[in-house]
Write a protein that holds these residues in place. Sequence first.
Motif, PDB file in Angstrom:
ATOM      1  N   UNK A   1      -4.324 -45.925  -0.625  1.00 16.86           N
ATOM      2  CA  UNK A   1      -4.246 -45.378   0.622  1.00 16.86           C
ATOM      3  C   UNK A   1      -3.635 -46.504   1.574  1.00 16.86           C
ATOM      4  N   UNK A   2      -4.217 -47.679   1.360  1.00 16.50           N
ATOM      5  CA  UNK A   2      -3.868 -48.750   2.132  1.00 16.50           C
ATOM      6  C   UNK A   2      -2.314 -49.101   2.350  1.00 16.50           C
ATOM      7  N   UNK A   3      -1.468 -48.709   1.108  1.00 14.61           N
ATOM      8  CA  UNK A   3      -0.308 -49.048   1.074  1.00 14.61           C
ATOM      9  C   UNK A   3       0.786 -47.849   1.559  1.00 14.61           C
ATOM     10  N   UNK A   4       0.188 -46.783   2.049  1.00 16.78           N
ATOM     11  CA  UNK A   4       0.850 -45.731   2.573  1.00 16.78           C
ATOM     12  C   UNK A   4       1.977 -45.978   3.756  1.00 16.78           C
ATOM     13  N   UNK A   5       1.313 -46.895   4.713  1.00 19.41           N
ATOM     14  CA  UNK A   5       2.569 -47.022   5.924  1.00 19.41           C
ATOM     15  C   UNK A   5       3.604 -47.996   5.291  1.00 19.41           C
ATOM     16  N   UNK A   6       4.833 -47.778   5.595  1.00 18.16           N
ATOM     17  CA  UNK A   6       6.024 -48.293   5.074  1.00 18.16           C
ATOM     18  C   UNK A   6       5.939 -49.968   5.309  1.00 18.16           C
ATOM     19  N   UNK A   7       5.305 -50.331   6.207  1.00 17.43           N
ATOM     20  CA  UNK A   7       5.017 -51.823   6.263  1.00 17.43           C
ATOM     21  C   UNK A   7       3.822 -52.385   5.443  1.00 17.43           C
ATOM     22  N   UNK A   8       3.253 -51.438   4.592  1.00 10.83           N
ATOM     23  CA  UNK A   8       2.234 -52.145   3.513  1.00 10.83           C
ATOM     24  C   UNK A   8       2.723 -51.632   2.264  1.00 10.83           C
ATOM     25  N   UNK A   9       4.088 -51.530   1.877  1.00  8.32           N
ATOM     26  CA  UNK A   9       4.815 -51.207   0.675  1.00  8.32           C
ATOM     27  C   UNK A   9       4.453 -52.055  -0.449  1.00  8.32           C
ATOM     28  N   UNK A  10       4.204 -53.373  -0.167  1.00 10.02           N
ATOM     29  CA  UNK A  10       3.693 -54.255  -1.009  1.00 10.02           C
ATOM     30  C   UNK A  10       2.312 -54.273  -1.636  1.00 10.02           C
ATOM     31  N   UNK A  11       1.561 -53.315  -0.897  1.00  7.16           N
ATOM     32  CA  UNK A  11       0.132 -52.914  -1.611  1.00  7.16           C
ATOM     33  C   UNK A  11       0.429 -52.136  -2.565  1.00  7.16           C
ATOM     34  N   UNK A  12       1.354 -50.994  -2.681  1.00  7.78           N
ATOM     35  CA  UNK A  12       1.634 -50.302  -3.798  1.00  7.78           C
ATOM     36  C   UNK A  12       2.381 -51.152  -4.971  1.00  7.78           C
ATOM     37  N   UNK A  13       3.139 -52.097  -4.103  1.00  9.08           N
ATOM     38  CA  UNK A  13       3.886 -52.817  -5.602  1.00  9.08           C
ATOM     39  C   UNK A  13       2.992 -53.593  -6.209  1.00  9.08           C
ATOM     40  N   UNK A  14       1.879 -54.037  -5.691  1.00  8.26           N
ATOM     41  CA  UNK A  14       0.762 -54.740  -6.289  1.00  8.26           C
ATOM     42  C   UNK A  14       0.091 -54.024  -7.330  1.00  8.26           C
ATOM     43  N   UNK A  15      -0.284 -52.574  -6.821  1.00  6.16           N
ATOM     44  CA  UNK A  15      -1.040 -51.845  -7.773  1.00  6.16           C
ATOM     45  C   UNK A  15      -0.014 -51.525  -9.234  1.00  6.16           C
ATOM     46  N   UNK A  16       1.341 -51.321  -8.761  1.00  7.18           N
ATOM     47  CA  UNK A  16       2.343 -51.077  -9.964  1.00  7.18           C
ATOM     48  C   UNK A  16       2.456 -52.229 -10.827  1.00  7.18           C
ATOM     49  N   UNK A  17       2.217 -53.658 -10.215  1.00  7.72           N
ATOM     50  CA  UNK A  17       2.293 -54.893 -11.112  1.00  7.72           C
ATOM     51  C   UNK A  17       0.922 -54.762 -12.023  1.00  7.72           C
ATOM     52  N   UNK A  18      -0.141 -54.394 -11.375  1.00 10.05           N
ATOM     53  CA  UNK A  18      -1.286 -54.322 -12.153  1.00 10.05           C
ATOM     54  C   UNK A  18      -1.102 -53.230 -13.365  1.00 10.05           C
ATOM     55  N   UNK A  19      -0.498 -52.038 -13.150  1.00 13.73           N
ATOM     56  CA  UNK A  19      -0.041 -51.248 -14.189  1.00 13.73           C
ATOM     57  C   UNK A  19       0.825 -51.889 -15.116  1.00 13.73           C
ATOM     58  N   UNK A  20       1.903 -52.357 -14.778  1.00 13.26           N
ATOM     59  CA  UNK A  20       2.721 -53.047 -15.662  1.00 13.26           C
ATOM     60  C   UNK A  20       2.188 -54.229 -16.570  1.00 13.26           C
ATOM     61  N   UNK A  21       1.512 -54.988 -15.974  1.00 14.98           N
ATOM     62  CA  UNK A  21       0.627 -56.099 -16.506  1.00 14.98           C
ATOM     63  C   UNK A  21      -0.126 -55.740 -17.676  1.00 14.98           C
ATOM     64  N   UNK A  22      -1.138 -54.845 -17.320  1.00 16.85           N
ATOM     65  CA  UNK A  22      -1.971 -54.169 -18.300  1.00 16.85           C
ATOM     66  C   UNK A  22      -1.343 -53.585 -19.469  1.00 16.85           C
ATOM     67  N   UNK A  23      -0.192 -52.755 -19.174  1.00 17.55           N
ATOM     68  CA  UNK A  23       0.437 -52.327 -20.122  1.00 17.55           C
ATOM     69  C   UNK A  23       1.155 -53.272 -21.118  1.00 17.55           C
TER      70      UNK A  23
END
Length: 664
Positions: A444-466
Amino acid sequence: MSYKYQKLFEPMQIGNVTIKNRFAMAPMGPIGLGDAVGGFNQRGIDYYVERAKGGTGLIITGVCFVDNEVEPHEMPSTPSPTVNPVHFTRTAREMTERIHAYDAKVFLQLSAGFGRVAPPVNPDVQPVSASAIMNRWADIPCRALTKEEIRHIVKKFGEGAATAKNAGFDGIQIHAVHEGYLLDQFAISFFNNRTDEYGGSLENRLRFAREVLDEIKKTCGKDFVVTLRYSPKSFIKDWRVGGLPDEEFEEKGRDLPEGIETAKLLVQYGYDSLDVDVGCYDAWFWNHPPMYQKKGLYIPYAKAIKEVVNVPVICAGRMDNPDLALSALDDGACDMIGLGRPLLADADYVNKLRSGQIELIRPCLSCHEGCLGRMVHYGWLNCAVNPTCARERITELKPALKAKKIMIIGGGVAGCEAARVLSLRGHFPEVYEKGDRLGGNLIPGGMPDFKEDDHALATWYENTLKDLQVPVYFNVQITPDMVKAAKPDTVIVATGSTPNICILGNNDKVFTAEDVLLGRKNPGEQVVVLGGGLVGCELALWLRNNGKDVSIVEAEDSLLKLNAPLCFANSDMLLSLINYKKIKVYTDSKASRTTDQGVVIATKTGEQELKADSVVLAVGYSPENDLYNALKFEIEDIHLLGDARKVSNIMYAIWDAFEVASNI
């Protein structure tokens, strides 16, 4: 072999120095990286070497003062080549030799001082400047430097540069005709009202910066590289007031036409490269751009300078997107990409990009919580998303003595970080998440366009754990019996937090910030946000950017009061945007009840009804720790992490998880 980003890895020249690729570590204040006698401490050495090891072609250190008499600096502050040159050489030589082992080059950034922008921490020392103007932070008058003091500082630049050359540095960067530091205070007419040869015409106002360059070239030889950190536009709307992006205002500082003429002169004087940004301490959110600034914000200004000078131009400023960086080179905007905070977040950024592992580059959030905010408040440079930054040696992961089966309940940042660290150490972590994706409050915190890197961090954790082959199970609600049946060696409970709810009568129009951010609820056109902390203010800005009529109601006497310490660059821009976007603010106020028309608030002057289609709650969170409480006497090795332990920010969720997982 052809590679999309190959141009970013072509060698280049600055003066007689060959740099292996187009990436420079942008200079950032090395607070906490110096020792009591002006040398680099071990943290500082390891910190810079780690970025060279990670593939960065040019390391530019943070500010090092050449003078400690005209403008005294407390020790340990930052390294200084003039306090004890022998000791400085001893510590710096270890660093430069190690950096050179990775085929990287390193420039020492030397400063004339801060002048009016120095925080007045010592009441017995009057701040200095080009003229008798007011300090940036307090109503304390500065005194104008004498010509003798200017000559003293110039001489110290030559001594400091000679020591740096002896210590193995490949060149110098001058700090700076940028950001309103002391040399910039001389260069900008808004600050400089001198009537001697250091005031008046542009050439006179640049005399100090020219004499510094001449002294270094005289002392170290004309081929010794000297670059300059340079801001062609100040964005000063008034004293201590910065202009916002797209805002129309009269520039009180250096405007771009003069910035272009200044750049021509600086290169004519002999500077070998210009490292371009914009802004000033009066508009700090330009020099230290928070997430509310767009990425690549300096590119147009770098290009304007590149078009009129014949020396390499470096451009930083949220340049972590490699496609953006490549386009800046292709467009001729700059010759080199400066990475500051992105290299704090991931020291291996350049090597990962070179080897095609872009999805494994840990993103910078532009939050300033671990770097600038921590420097200002605690005297250490660190990073919110990278607990090892500037702590490389003391946080080095050690292999587990015995591999354990570890059950992690919760896939927010704390659970993900714990799983990452445990896997790297040789344990066997498994993550159980009740939702359908990792990230927790990042989503939810990354939904504003100016917080896009919050989603990028979530994706990074997904990729890293994979990449680490950590098993992750989604849509699983773990119970105490399930944990006991699994018989793990260790349990980590990172179940996060739940939004606080206010009962306001008819709650049909009362939603949580999370519900609105995730699109589960439509807030309508007129929205009242309850809570003026960071979540509430960012939510209000996002809603306003989407055309909503927004009001903020805050019980405290000011916004963002309960989120301290926030970095001033972030808080100042957010508050300025709230004002600029005409978001209505009611402080010292509380909501009492909803009505058919909206909501009634209690203020110091009595009750007031605000029209609203919805009331959105941003009044904090409470730890969700029921599972931990049910298990804490059942499981021998159990840990509580993240918001489930204490509601805080992303930084402490990650840092605490790293600490615990490093020692299991």
